[in-house]
Design an enzyme around this catalytic site. Sequence first.
Site, mmCIF file in Angstrom:
data_model
loop_
_atom_site.group_PDB
_atom_site.id
_atom_site.type_symbol
_atom_site.label_atom_id
_atom_site.label_comp_id
_atom_site.label_asym_id
_atom_site.label_seq_id
_atom_site.Cartn_x
_atom_site.Cartn_y
_atom_site.Cartn_z
ATOM 1 N N SER A 179 1.058 -0.792 0.273
ATOM 2 C CA SER A 179 -0.237 -0.104 0.094
ATOM 3 C C SER A 179 0.860 1.244 0.029
ATOM 4 C CB SER A 179 -1.026 0.551 1.076
ATOM 5 O OG SER A 179 0.129 0.618 2.459
ATOM 6 N N LYS A 180 0.209 2.470 -1.099
ATOM 7 C CA LYS A 180 0.675 3.683 -0.510
ATOM 8 C C LYS A 180 0.904 4.550 0.660
ATOM 9 C CE LYS A 180 0.652 7.672 -3.775
ATOM 10 N NZ LYS A 180 0.464 8.131 -4.874
ATOM 11 N N ARG A 181 0.371 3.727 1.772
ATOM 12 C CA ARG A 181 0.710 4.195 2.784
ATOM 13 C C ARG A 181 1.483 3.808 3.769
ATOM 14 N NH1 ARG A 181 -3.169 3.565 7.605
ATOM 15 N NH2 ARG A 181 -4.554 2.558 6.724
#
Length: 477
Positions: A248-250
């Site tokens: 995930s980008k997060r």
Amino acid sequence: MTVRTRFAPSPTGFMHIGNLRTGLYAYLYAKQNNGKFILRIEDTDVERYVEGAVDLIYETLKDCKIQIDEGPNEGGEYGPYIQSERKGLYMKYALELVEKGAAYYCFCDKERLDSIKGENGIKRYDKHCLKLSKEEIEANLKAGKPFVIRQNMPTEGVSSFVDLSFGEVTVPNNELEDQILIKSDGMPTYNFANVIDDHLMGITHVIRGNEYLSSTPKYNLLYDAFGWERPEYIHLTPVMKDETRKLSKRYGDANFEDFISKGYLPEAIINYIALVGWSPKGTQEKFTMDELIENFSVSGLSKSPGIFDENKMKWLNGEYIKELEFNKFMDLAKPYFDKSAIKDLYSYEKFGKLLQSRIEIFSEIPEKVEFITHFDKIDNELYFHKKLKIDYLKAKEVLEVIIPKLENLEFTEDNLHDCICKTAEAMELKSGVVYTVLRIALTGVSVTPGGSVELADILGKEESLRRLNLSLSWLNE
Ligand code: GLU
């Protein structure tokens, strides 16, 4: 037959690791077979389009040394290679299908679509508009009623094909929805454009994520309706963080750019992601691009999701860093040195020599050299070393003896080693004791890149003695 594969990213403004790996495999497969690798930009989803995204795709592929044979910038005889520039041609093919009865106009509005009741919780279009007469269709078109064009799926029998990785895939036709081929804005859906473009671009092997595996029978029905030869398919499982979670980008682990900014080398990323979902035959783990081209095999592709292990990639990156020419290493390391606030104070070069074999990713540099700019009061406990029998009193003794000697010494690595060994001998200590005490007294930390001699050499005589005297005064408090 010349093998032709394509990479068909959407210009979304980032390059997901899984997507890059798809492109890599398509490239490897083409090159291994002396074929062509084509870049096609799939930008029909106008809402997702991001300015500059095509440049990013190009930069990424260039950094990764994935060479494009045909594409928007390279040209080629099957262009244009940007879907929005091909807009005009899809309708013609859709109408050909309508003519053949393999597709039909659908005028249903949202309200009608919402009112369709599904069966067993699955809602599918009910072929309502298939029953419209020629006259009704013409009247609707004349009246300017918005429409889409849908694929007319068979309602009986099964559809099968053989995926080169997954083997035979069979679906009952009555599970296939009459999917939209042309949207109400006149643009093709992915489901239609991929078939038209792959055919017109002469793609022989479609290599893509397995989220398209279950739709592929529908695509094959389109090939069949046109009387076109179906391509071969190689579907790939996704790249995951673990069994249940996606990258995930997060957490900064989804995109190629995230890893570059963390200080990974493109060649290490490429090498690592090649191994996520593909197993080479032997035990080799470090592969150049040429070796990947030579060794890649469809039979080595995994049928379960690939698990992305960043620690493994870090290790591999460290191996690549060690191999860099020193000048190249320094060029790449410079931004991180600059970030570390040791700017201009001390020689980067000496640090570079020390660090090249001791880091796995460049972003470790600021932390590894932090002791240079921060030299705070040292806790007496830090000197404690059970095996070497060091405590703060021993440390004090060592410093008291060695400082005057260092004051009269010309600082070179040889002189420093010599001085340390002689001091140890005179004090009847292991030289390790003196090295350790000095290292801590010079830096205030117990783990440093390099030993006391290298550190003293980097700090220089003046700063080294300033620190050693300070450390001694703290021990005397
Ligand atoms: N644009 C599609 C995607 O990014 C391409 C899929 C394909 O390779 O056919 O998922």
